[in-house]
Design a protein around this motif. Structure first.
Motif, PDB file in Angstrom:
ATOM      1  N   GLY A 114     -12.092  -4.704   1.560  1.00 16.82           N
ATOM      2  CA  GLY A 114     -12.808  -4.333   0.348  1.00 16.82           C
ATOM      3  C   GLY A 114     -12.237  -3.077  -0.286  1.00 16.82           C
ATOM      4  N   ARG A 115     -11.896  -2.084   0.544  1.00 18.16           N
ATOM      5  CA  ARG A 115     -11.290  -0.862  -0.001  1.00 18.16           C
ATOM      6  C   ARG A 115      -9.932  -1.173  -0.626  1.00 18.16           C
ATOM      7  NH1 ARG A 115     -13.419   1.120   4.901  1.00 18.16           N
ATOM      8  NH2 ARG A 115     -11.384   0.920   5.912  1.00 18.16           N
ATOM      9  N   ARG A 116      -9.156  -1.980   0.049  1.00 24.54           N
ATOM     10  CA  ARG A 116      -7.831  -2.330  -0.466  1.00 24.54           C
ATOM     11  C   ARG A 116      -7.945  -3.174  -1.737  1.00 24.54           C
ATOM     12  NH1 ARG A 116      -6.288  -4.765   3.781  1.00 24.54           N
ATOM     13  NH2 ARG A 116      -6.270  -6.921   3.071  1.00 24.54           N
ATOM     14  N   PHE A 117      -8.882  -4.108  -1.748  1.00 23.51           N
ATOM     15  CA  PHE A 117      -9.039  -5.001  -2.893  1.00 23.51           C
ATOM     16  C   PHE A 117      -9.623  -4.250  -4.084  1.00 23.51           C
ATOM     17  CE2 PHE A 117     -10.915  -9.014  -4.799  1.00 23.51           C
ATOM     18  CZ  PHE A 117      -9.686  -9.557  -5.117  1.00 23.51           C
ATOM     19  N   GLY A 118     -10.451  -3.228  -3.825  1.00 21.60           N
ATOM     20  CA  GLY A 118     -11.002  -2.437  -4.922  1.00 21.60           C
ATOM     21  C   GLY A 118      -9.905  -1.741  -5.704  1.00 21.60           C
ATOM     22  N   GLN A 119      -8.942  -1.158  -5.009  1.00 27.28           N
ATOM     23  CA  GLN A 119      -7.819  -0.510  -5.694  1.00 27.28           C
ATOM     24  C   GLN A 119      -6.997  -1.534  -6.468  1.00 27.28           C
ATOM     25  OE1 GLN A 119      -5.680   1.467  -2.566  1.00 27.28           O
ATOM     26  NE2 GLN A 119      -7.304   2.976  -2.184  1.00 27.28           N
ATOM     27  N   PHE A 120      -6.783  -2.685  -5.860  1.00 23.84           N
ATOM     28  CA  PHE A 120      -5.969  -3.722  -6.493  1.00 23.84           C
ATOM     29  C   PHE A 120      -6.614  -4.215  -7.790  1.00 23.84           C
ATOM     30  CE2 PHE A 120      -5.450  -8.341  -7.045  1.00 23.84           C
ATOM     31  CZ  PHE A 120      -4.082  -8.430  -7.221  1.00 23.84           C
ATOM     32  N   THR A 121      -7.908  -4.527  -7.751  1.00 19.09           N
ATOM     33  CA  THR A 121      -8.574  -5.081  -8.939  1.00 19.09           C
ATOM     34  C   THR A 121      -8.782  -4.035 -10.025  1.00 19.09           C
ATOM     35  OG1 THR A 121     -10.686  -4.734  -7.768  1.00 19.09           O
ATOM     36  CG2 THR A 121      -9.708  -6.936  -7.687  1.00 19.09           C
TER      37      THR A 121
ATOM     38  N   ARG B  75       0.838  -1.209   0.000  1.00 15.57           N
ATOM     39  CA  ARG B  75       0.000   0.000   0.000  1.00 15.57           C
ATOM     40  C   ARG B  75       0.872   1.259   0.000  1.00 15.57           C
ATOM     41  NH1 ARG B  75      -2.660  -2.723   4.217  1.00 15.57           N
ATOM     42  NH2 ARG B  75      -2.137  -1.071   5.700  1.00 15.57           N
ATOM     43  N   LEU B  76       1.969   1.209   0.755  1.00 12.16           N
ATOM     44  CA  LEU B  76       2.850   2.373   0.854  1.00 12.16           C
ATOM     45  C   LEU B  76       3.501   2.688  -0.488  1.00 12.16           C
ATOM     46  CD1 LEU B  76       4.378   4.538   2.465  1.00 12.16           C
ATOM     47  CD2 LEU B  76       6.036   2.754   3.107  1.00 12.16           C
ATOM     48  N   THR B  77       4.043   1.679  -1.160  1.00 10.17           N
ATOM     49  CA  THR B  77       4.702   1.915  -2.444  1.00 10.17           C
ATOM     50  C   THR B  77       3.711   2.391  -3.504  1.00 10.17           C
ATOM     51  OG1 THR B  77       4.478  -0.454  -2.936  1.00 10.17           O
ATOM     52  CG2 THR B  77       6.572   0.288  -1.998  1.00 10.17           C
TER      53      THR B  77
ATOM     54  N   LEU C 274      -4.765 -14.198  -1.962  1.00  7.31           N
ATOM     55  CA  LEU C 274      -5.111 -13.806  -3.332  1.00  7.31           C
ATOM     56  C   LEU C 274      -3.976 -12.927  -3.847  1.00  7.31           C
ATOM     57  CD1 LEU C 274      -8.920 -12.946  -3.016  1.00  7.31           C
ATOM     58  CD2 LEU C 274      -7.833 -15.150  -3.442  1.00  7.31           C
ATOM     59  N   LYS C 275      -3.276 -13.424  -4.885  1.00  9.97           N
ATOM     60  CA  LYS C 275      -2.096 -12.742  -5.406  1.00  9.97           C
ATOM     61  C   LYS C 275      -2.202 -12.543  -6.911  1.00  9.97           C
ATOM     62  CE  LYS C 275       1.105 -14.557  -1.897  1.00  9.97           C
ATOM     63  NZ  LYS C 275       2.408 -15.237  -1.667  1.00  9.97           N
ATOM     64  N   LEU C 276      -1.510 -11.542  -7.403  1.00  3.43           N
ATOM     65  CA  LEU C 276      -1.513 -11.236  -8.835  1.00  3.43           C
ATOM     66  C   LEU C 276      -0.591 -12.202  -9.568  1.00  3.43           C
ATOM     67  CD1 LEU C 276      -2.611  -9.186 -10.925  1.00  3.43           C
ATOM     68  CD2 LEU C 276      -0.463  -7.925 -10.617  1.00  3.43           C
ATOM     69  N   VAL C 277      -1.062 -12.721 -10.707  1.00  2.02           N
ATOM     70  CA  VAL C 277      -0.252 -13.596 -11.553  1.00  2.02           C
ATOM     71  C   VAL C 277       0.605 -12.725 -12.475  1.00  2.02           C
ATOM     72  CG1 VAL C 277      -0.285 -15.402 -13.315  1.00  2.02           C
ATOM     73  CG2 VAL C 277      -1.969 -15.430 -11.459  1.00  2.02           C
TER      74      VAL C 277
ATOM     75  N   ARG D 280     -13.597  -3.996 -11.373  1.00  3.85           N
ATOM     76  CA  ARG D 280     -13.240  -3.607 -10.006  1.00  3.85           C
ATOM     77  C   ARG D 280     -14.075  -4.417  -9.022  1.00  3.85           C
ATOM     78  NH1 ARG D 280     -11.384   1.077  -7.028  1.00  3.85           N
ATOM     79  NH2 ARG D 280     -12.490   1.230  -5.031  1.00  3.85           N
ATOM     80  N   ILE D 281     -13.421  -4.972  -8.031  1.00  2.53           N
ATOM     81  CA  ILE D 281     -14.092  -5.758  -7.002  1.00  2.53           C
ATOM     82  C   ILE D 281     -13.767  -5.139  -5.655  1.00  2.53           C
ATOM     83  CG2 ILE D 281     -14.363  -8.049  -5.974  1.00  2.53           C
ATOM     84  CD1 ILE D 281     -13.185  -9.229  -8.546  1.00  2.53           C
ATOM     85  N   GLU D 282     -14.781  -4.880  -4.867  1.00  2.00           N
ATOM     86  CA  GLU D 282     -14.544  -4.316  -3.543  1.00  2.00           C
ATOM     87  C   GLU D 282     -14.830  -5.372  -2.480  1.00  2.00           C
ATOM     88  OE1 GLU D 282     -16.486  -0.558  -3.151  1.00  2.00           O
ATOM     89  OE2 GLU D 282     -15.123   0.403  -4.590  1.00  2.00           O
TER      90      GLU D 282
END
Length: 532
Positions: free
Chosen positions: A286-293, A64-66, A197-200, A318-320
């Motif tokens: 959900g807030r963190r995952f929304g930014q990620f997706t 999140r920081l980076t 849950l990680k990015l491929v 986008r998924i929250e």
């Protein structure tokens, strides 16, 4: 009479009305559930590796920081985790914006200071309150997850609780009555392992780990790892190809098992014949995952369970806090995946500190000796009451027998577990029941010696003994309550049987015994003496 009939029905006539003596015994054994010390089973002590959950939280904070520094055009040379509770950021520029960012996003859980021994480097230290919160959350979720998985075994009243050992707040006690195979229990507890849950990173999986490394010149990109998983392709016949393939994925998880709240399978309305998994995250996740997706729409997301890729669906939007997992799911595979997710993945791995199997023969000996002690104490009490109080002693004997019947019926109705200390509670209940009858009878004797009539003496005896009986029973029930709250499984068994027995004893010693006296007095001649 109605109380006796109802109690006998619950103890001997459920789940099916008996037509033979063997059926009566079977109903009794099914209704009275036995604990680990009587039935035999498995005893386990688990240690939750809480530092893993703390390290996960630190990794997610770095991510999140980076991401926030990139959005605000804050340049930096490196952001790394030297240990589980610290983050080092080298050469952030401009520093003022970096400090403002930390103040806005991380002030509640992290303290900012200079990194020792490094120039132009800053260190974030996780606050003790945040560490304690993660430890508590990890233990609570581990306890709930293990309990849900153990319940799938269908065992009778398993004991799953934190182990109250001084200096050790990360241990869980698991006692499984009737489960003689510790390995089966351990497999169920560890099923699914830790969820991430990680990015491929690479869109195509590789047939081997060596091939994955070769595709990157023998060195993986920074922040990635190779994880084995199942192939999601299908063969010529249309059946799933379950061969093992290898995925290159990010090390940092966007969501972990600690963030998941529920998961259910349903039909995929966009793709007839296929199924999907709907999941719900916590609000913060959900807030963190929304930014990620949102940033990674169109890319694959790996569902990692126990360090293996279970599935790698494509992020479509986008998924929250609520989303779905699409893939080549049949109804069965969707159900299985939802079951694993719904049961909850362990937020950290576990280590077995202790493992014991309690044999059924020990339980049989305990039951036999306990029953013998109960019967012997009951017989001795009956003989004493009949000899000392004559015909009135029979009244006390009937009240004691009804007390035991009510106790067994209550254990059956509430599904309580009978343990060896519980049998001790039954024996103590017999003693308390005798004590109550002795109080009443001695009061009646005293009133008779004072010249009162028989009926008046009986009324006065019960009235004067009532408050004393209530006082002794209430104080004992309060003690049993604290034993139940703070005690372990066997001690709780003692508290349960004692409490039920005492409540039943108030009913039998006051109401039942008095009713029998009144019935007897109605049949007596007014000039006859009471046999007491």
């Amino acid at each position: 009479m109605a109380v006796v009939v109802i109690c006998v029905y619950f103890v001997l006539c459920l789940p099916s009305f008996p037509t033979s003596w063997a059926q009566v015994k079977s109903n009794f054994s099914n209704q009275i559930k036995l604990g680990l010390d009587l039935q035999g089973g498995t005893h386990l002590v688990l240690q939750v590796q809480v530092p893993e959950a703390i390290a996960q939280e630190t990794d997610q904070t770095i991510d999140r920081l980076t991401a926030a520094m990139r959005q605000r055009n804050i340049h930096y040379d490196e952001a790394r985790r030297p240990d589980d509770t610290h983050i080092v950021v080298r050469n952030p520029d401009p520093v003022s914006q970096f400090r403002d960012l930390i103040h806005q996003m991380f002030e509640g859980d992290w303290d900012l200071g200079s990194a020792p021994g490094e120039a132009n480097a800053y260190m974030l230290t996780m606050r003790p309150s945040a560490v304690s919160r993660i430890q508590e959350t990890t233990m609570d979720q581990s306890l709930e997850t293990i309990e849900r998985r153990i319940n799938a075994l269908g065992l009778t009243e398993p004991t799953i609780q934190k182990r109250g050992r001084a200096g050790q707040d990360n241990e869980i006690l698991v006692q499984l009555p009737g489960e003689s195979d510790p390995e089966r229990a351990k497999n169920v507890i560890q099923a699914g392992g830790q969820l991430e849950l990680k990015l491929v990173s690479d869109p195509t999986p590789y047939p081997s780990e060596a091939a994955a490394l070769a595709a990157h010149g023998g060195v993986l990109p920074a922040g990635t790892q190779v994880i084995p998983g199942r192939s999601e392709s299908r063969n010529a016949q249309g059946s799933p190809d379950n061969s093992t393939v290898y995925y290159v994925i990010d090390r940092t998880a966007a969501v972990t098992g600690r963030d998941l709240r529920s998961a259910t399978e349903s039909r995929n309305t966009e793709m007839p014949g296929q199924w999907q998994i709907n999941f719900v995250l916590s609000s913060e996740a959900g807030r963190r995952f929304g930014q990620f997706t949102e940033v990674n729409t169109g890319r694959q997301m790996a569902i990692v369970l126990e360090n293996k890729v279970y599935s790698a669906p494509v992020i479509k939007q986008r998924i929250e806090d609520q989303g779905r997992i699409d893939g080549n799911f049949s109804q069965e595979s969707a159900h299985d995946l939802a079951l694993v997710l719904r049961a909850g993945a362990l937020p950290a791995s576990i280590k077995y500190l202790e493992q014991r199997t309690v044999g059924a023969s020990l339980g049989a000996d305990s039951i036999r000796h306990g029953v013998q002690a109960s019967v012997l104490s009951l017989l001795v009490v009956m003989i004493f009451m009949v000899v000392y109080y004559r015909l009135s002693g029979v009244n006390a004997v009937l009240a004691l027998i009804l007390n035991l019947i009510i106790l067994l019926a209550a254990l059956a109705m509430f599904g309580a577990v009978l343990t060896l200390p519980g049998i001790a509670g039954v024996i103590l209940t017999i003693g308390m029941g005798v004590d109550s009858n002795v109080l009443v009878f001695e009061r009646i004797r005293e009133e008779l010696r004072n010249g009162k009539s028989t009926s008046a003496a009986v009324e006065a005896g019960f009235d004067k003994a009532f408050l004393t009986i209530i006082d002794t029973h209430v104080t004992t029930v309060v003690s049993a309550f604290f034993l139940f709250i703070f005690g372990t499984g066997p001690i709780r068994g003692f508290a349960i049987t004692l409490t039920i027995g005492l409540i039943a004893n108030v009913f039998t010693a006051i109401y039942v015994s008095k009713t029998i006296f009144q019935y007897h007095l109605a049949k007596m001649d007014r000039q006859a003496e009471l046999s007491i």
